[in-house]
Design a protein around this motif. Structure first.
Motif, PDB file in Angstrom:
ATOM      1  N   LEU D 107      -2.454 -18.749   6.849  1.00  0.00           N
ATOM      2  CA  LEU D 107      -2.855 -18.586   5.455  1.00  0.00           C
ATOM      3  C   LEU D 107      -2.663 -17.167   4.949  1.00  0.00           C
ATOM      4  O   LEU D 107      -2.301 -16.935   3.810  1.00  0.00           O
ATOM      5  N   LEU D 108      -2.967 -16.211   5.823  1.00  0.00           N
ATOM      6  CA  LEU D 108      -3.002 -14.815   5.401  1.00  0.00           C
ATOM      7  C   LEU D 108      -2.155 -13.946   6.324  1.00  0.00           C
ATOM      8  O   LEU D 108      -2.215 -14.096   7.548  1.00  0.00           O
ATOM      9  N   THR D 109      -1.404 -13.045   5.727  1.00  0.00           N
ATOM     10  CA  THR D 109      -0.633 -12.061   6.480  1.00  0.00           C
ATOM     11  C   THR D 109      -1.209 -10.689   6.175  1.00  0.00           C
ATOM     12  O   THR D 109      -1.453 -10.362   5.011  1.00  0.00           O
ATOM     13  N   VAL D 110      -1.446  -9.912   7.229  1.00  0.00           N
ATOM     14  CA  VAL D 110      -1.973  -8.566   7.045  1.00  0.00           C
ATOM     15  C   VAL D 110      -0.848  -7.568   7.282  1.00  0.00           C
ATOM     16  O   VAL D 110      -0.119  -7.671   8.272  1.00  0.00           O
ATOM     17  N   CYS D 111      -0.687  -6.654   6.340  1.00  0.00           N
ATOM     18  CA  CYS D 111       0.375  -5.647   6.432  1.00  0.00           C
ATOM     19  C   CYS D 111      -0.214  -4.247   6.340  1.00  0.00           C
ATOM     20  O   CYS D 111      -1.281  -4.047   5.768  1.00  0.00           O
ATOM     21  N   THR D 112       0.507  -3.295   6.908  1.00  0.00           N
ATOM     22  CA  THR D 112       0.217  -1.892   6.619  1.00  0.00           C
ATOM     23  C   THR D 112       1.449  -1.304   5.956  1.00  0.00           C
ATOM     24  O   THR D 112       2.581  -1.755   6.183  1.00  0.00           O
ATOM     25  N   GLY D 113       1.214  -0.301   5.126  1.00  0.00           N
ATOM     26  CA  GLY D 113       2.329   0.324   4.427  1.00  0.00           C
ATOM     27  C   GLY D 113       2.121   1.811   4.323  1.00  0.00           C
ATOM     28  O   GLY D 113       1.003   2.300   4.498  1.00  0.00           O
ATOM     29  N   GLU D 114       3.199   2.515   4.067  1.00  0.00           N
ATOM     30  CA  GLU D 114       3.052   3.930   3.757  1.00  0.00           C
ATOM     31  C   GLU D 114       4.126   4.340   2.776  1.00  0.00           C
ATOM     32  O   GLU D 114       5.163   3.662   2.653  1.00  0.00           O
ATOM     33  N   VAL D 115       3.861   5.435   2.062  1.00  0.00           N
ATOM     34  CA  VAL D 115       4.853   5.998   1.152  1.00  0.00           C
ATOM     35  C   VAL D 115       5.113   7.427   1.602  1.00  0.00           C
ATOM     36  O   VAL D 115       4.171   8.191   1.824  1.00  0.00           O
ATOM     37  N   ARG D 116       6.398   7.743   1.781  1.00  0.00           N
ATOM     38  CA  ARG D 116       6.796   9.087   2.182  1.00  0.00           C
ATOM     39  C   ARG D 116       7.535   9.751   1.030  1.00  0.00           C
ATOM     40  O   ARG D 116       8.299   9.093   0.318  1.00  0.00           O
ATOM     41  N   ALA D 117       7.297  11.043   0.870  1.00  0.00           N
ATOM     42  CA  ALA D 117       7.959  11.821  -0.183  1.00  0.00           C
ATOM     43  C   ALA D 117       8.965  12.762   0.452  1.00  0.00           C
ATOM     44  O   ALA D 117       8.661  13.408   1.454  1.00  0.00           O
ATOM     45  N   LEU D 118      10.151  12.831  -0.144  1.00  0.00           N
ATOM     46  CA  LEU D 118      11.210  13.700   0.363  1.00  0.00           C
ATOM     47  C   LEU D 118      11.346  14.934  -0.521  1.00  0.00           C
ATOM     48  O   LEU D 118      11.550  14.827  -1.731  1.00  0.00           O
ATOM     49  N   THR D 119      11.236  16.122   0.119  1.00  0.00           N
ATOM     50  CA  THR D 119      11.518  17.376  -0.582  1.00  0.00           C
ATOM     51  C   THR D 119      12.510  18.124   0.296  1.00  0.00           C
ATOM     52  O   THR D 119      12.189  18.427   1.443  1.00  0.00           O
ATOM     53  N   GLY D 120      13.675  18.387  -0.235  1.00  0.00           N
ATOM     54  CA  GLY D 120      14.743  18.983   0.580  1.00  0.00           C
ATOM     55  C   GLY D 120      15.096  17.994   1.677  1.00  0.00           C
ATOM     56  O   GLY D 120      15.554  16.888   1.391  1.00  0.00           O
ATOM     57  N   THR D 121      14.840  18.390   2.918  1.00  0.00           N
ATOM     58  CA  THR D 121      15.140  17.465   4.024  1.00  0.00           C
ATOM     59  C   THR D 121      13.872  17.015   4.731  1.00  0.00           C
ATOM     60  O   THR D 121      13.912  16.396   5.784  1.00  0.00           O
ATOM     61  N   GLU D 122      12.716  17.340   4.133  1.00  0.00           N
ATOM     62  CA  GLU D 122      11.453  17.037   4.798  1.00  0.00           C
ATOM     63  C   GLU D 122      10.745  15.845   4.149  1.00  0.00           C
ATOM     64  O   GLU D 122      10.552  15.806   2.934  1.00  0.00           O
ATOM     65  N   TRP D 123      10.332  14.914   4.998  1.00  0.00           N
ATOM     66  CA  TRP D 123       9.559  13.760   4.543  1.00  0.00           C
ATOM     67  C   TRP D 123       8.087  13.970   4.879  1.00  0.00           C
ATOM     68  O   TRP D 123       7.758  14.361   5.990  1.00  0.00           O
ATOM     69  N   LYS D 124       7.215  13.667   3.916  1.00  0.00           N
ATOM     70  CA  LYS D 124       5.769  13.734   4.174  1.00  0.00           C
ATOM     71  C   LYS D 124       5.107  12.452   3.694  1.00  0.00           C
ATOM     72  O   LYS D 124       5.425  11.965   2.599  1.00  0.00           O
ATOM     73  N   VAL D 125       4.167  11.954   4.470  1.00  0.00           N
ATOM     74  CA  VAL D 125       3.427  10.763   4.055  1.00  0.00           C
ATOM     75  C   VAL D 125       2.477  11.133   2.915  1.00  0.00           C
ATOM     76  O   VAL D 125       1.702  12.087   3.038  1.00  0.00           O
ATOM     77  N   VAL D 126       2.547  10.413   1.794  1.00  0.00           N
ATOM     78  CA  VAL D 126       1.641  10.682   0.679  1.00  0.00           C
ATOM     79  C   VAL D 126       0.587   9.587   0.493  1.00  0.00           C
ATOM     80  O   VAL D 126      -0.446   9.823  -0.137  1.00  0.00           O
ATOM     81  N   ALA D 127       0.830   8.406   1.020  1.00  0.00           N
ATOM     82  CA  ALA D 127      -0.130   7.321   0.822  1.00  0.00           C
ATOM     83  C   ALA D 127      -0.020   6.312   1.950  1.00  0.00           C
ATOM     84  O   ALA D 127       1.064   6.112   2.501  1.00  0.00           O
ATOM     85  N   ILE D 128      -1.154   5.698   2.311  1.00  0.00           N
ATOM     86  CA  ILE D 128      -1.112   4.594   3.273  1.00  0.00           C
ATOM     87  C   ILE D 128      -1.874   3.398   2.702  1.00  0.00           C
ATOM     88  O   ILE D 128      -2.841   3.553   1.961  1.00  0.00           O
ATOM     89  N   MET D 129      -1.393   2.211   3.038  1.00  0.00           N
ATOM     90  CA  MET D 129      -1.952   0.966   2.493  1.00  0.00           C
ATOM     91  C   MET D 129      -2.285  -0.017   3.601  1.00  0.00           C
ATOM     92  O   MET D 129      -1.633  -0.037   4.642  1.00  0.00           O
ATOM     93  N   GLN D 130      -3.310  -0.806   3.356  1.00  0.00           N
ATOM     94  CA  GLN D 130      -3.625  -1.971   4.201  1.00  0.00           C
ATOM     95  C   GLN D 130      -3.768  -3.147   3.245  1.00  0.00           C
ATOM     96  O   GLN D 130      -4.584  -3.088   2.319  1.00  0.00           O
ATOM     97  N   ALA D 131      -2.987  -4.207   3.447  1.00  0.00           N
ATOM     98  CA  ALA D 131      -2.893  -5.277   2.448  1.00  0.00           C
ATOM     99  C   ALA D 131      -3.061  -6.660   3.064  1.00  0.00           C
ATOM    100  O   ALA D 131      -2.708  -6.880   4.224  1.00  0.00           O
TER     101      ALA D 131
END
Lengths: 138, 138, 138, 138
Positions: D107-131
């Motif tokens: 019935l239900l699927t549980v996911c995790t997510g994240e959003v990464r931001a790119l500046t120059g060549t560096e990625w940083k995590v800006v947000a995490i989700m549980q859905a």
């Protein structure tokens, strides 16, 4: 036992609820804390599985102490909020809650946690948490 | 005592954790359930306040039973997930968890809950919850 | 228009995303802010309903500005986290997001929000939110 | 392009909001979907950072499509709820949302997510989700 482990161990042992549930502090590393809970009918719900509240309690503590393990000296932590998903019934002989710091900010630390259930030799994830913990001057 | 109250009361009394914590089922109405928890050091954290895990446990139960009170005959409920905010320290002599159904869908029921702490004659909200409860055939 | 309304109105109008979505600041009171969003295919998902992301965006903003309306002078607010439940499909001609402060602490303000959809003359709740907003010196 | 990729790609392109924000479907694998969003003032908040609502929208979609990638034939998915933590300001030239399935239930699927931001060549995590995503017959 280093200072951090000792500090967290003292705090853990001062929590009446941990003794009431039968929870044990298993390990403390910088940014990661493990807490175990043996199955007992004292922590069960109506079908004999471990109650979601007990599952939540140990992973809340694991996340809180993971945050504390990275907090500056002279600071304490307080759980601001958390969210837990229960992905399968908490059936097992022993439960392990793992709390990890994802991001330690000045005011707020964000952690993720999970609870695994052991049956025989197999571990299965039963719950996952995402928590926000505030750092406060003690 | 009507059928719904009896069903919820039997389930509540079958939860080992409720007895362990000392929680009491206070009232059951369609879509709203109240659960109380007297203060005791057995449910405390390291500063002697009630542990966030105990606060969460009673309001999780209040939301779950509120959902059950509106579930079709022959169905059970299972907490899929919840989120709790702790808005002030859980200091008080007695705690009351109130769970209410916001929307009862076929598969999922959404509830909100809160926990109030009583000191003298004054009640203060210490935590609020938003929960998703799945309805399953029993 | 008082200072608080003006401050929030200026901030709202400086958000490129609000213009992109077509959202409107409807009202500002101490601890409660309303934001509207007319239906358009520009904010829709694959079935033509309003996208959960657009629903979330307006109620996030309503909660954030509700928190700002109670923040001390010289402070700004930043959303630390939120949780949203989608209780029915976001079908309607017009949507209203209502954000309310539940508890305004020194560091963290907790808000609840909801989004209502208007079809003809009937409003229905489509989503509810529980949010944690940090107060920071600006 | 396999069937699953095609199905998700068609659905993505049918979402008006994705075009409005400028989001792009980057990759689809079983249980993991990536969505990108280039920075633009059209998706910004009052300080010129990407709005929390836009960050949330792309990671909600990434989680939803990750769930869909594991759903049985003849089924659709609907987001029941999610929680997001914003761990740092969404500053960057390009943003990548990653949604992953943690547990796919009936019935239900549980996911995790994240959003990464790119500046120059560096990625940083800006947000995490549980859905939590519901599977429904289409």
């Amino acid at each position: 036992m280093n200072d951090m482990h000792e500090r967290i161990s003292l705090s853990f042992n001062a929590q009446g609820l941990m003794a009431t549930l039968g929870a044990e502090l298993v390990s403390v590393a910088e940014g990661e804390v493990h807490i175990a809970l043996p199955f007992s009918t004292h922590v069960a719900q109506q079908h004999g599985f471990v109650h979601a509240g007990a599952v939540t309690t140990i992973v809340d503590n694991a996340c809180g102490y993971a945050a504390l393990s990275m907090a500056p000296t002279g600071c304490e932590v307080v759980t601001a909020e958390f969210k837990v998903n229960f992905v399968r019934p908490a059936v097992g002989e022993r439960f392990l809650a793992i709390g990890k710091v994802v991001n330690a900010g000045k005011l707020l630390t964000v952690c993720t946690g999970e609870v695994r259930a052991l049956t025989g030799t197999e571990w299965k994830v039963v719950a996952i948490m995402q928590a926000t913990i505030a750092t406060v001057r003690s």
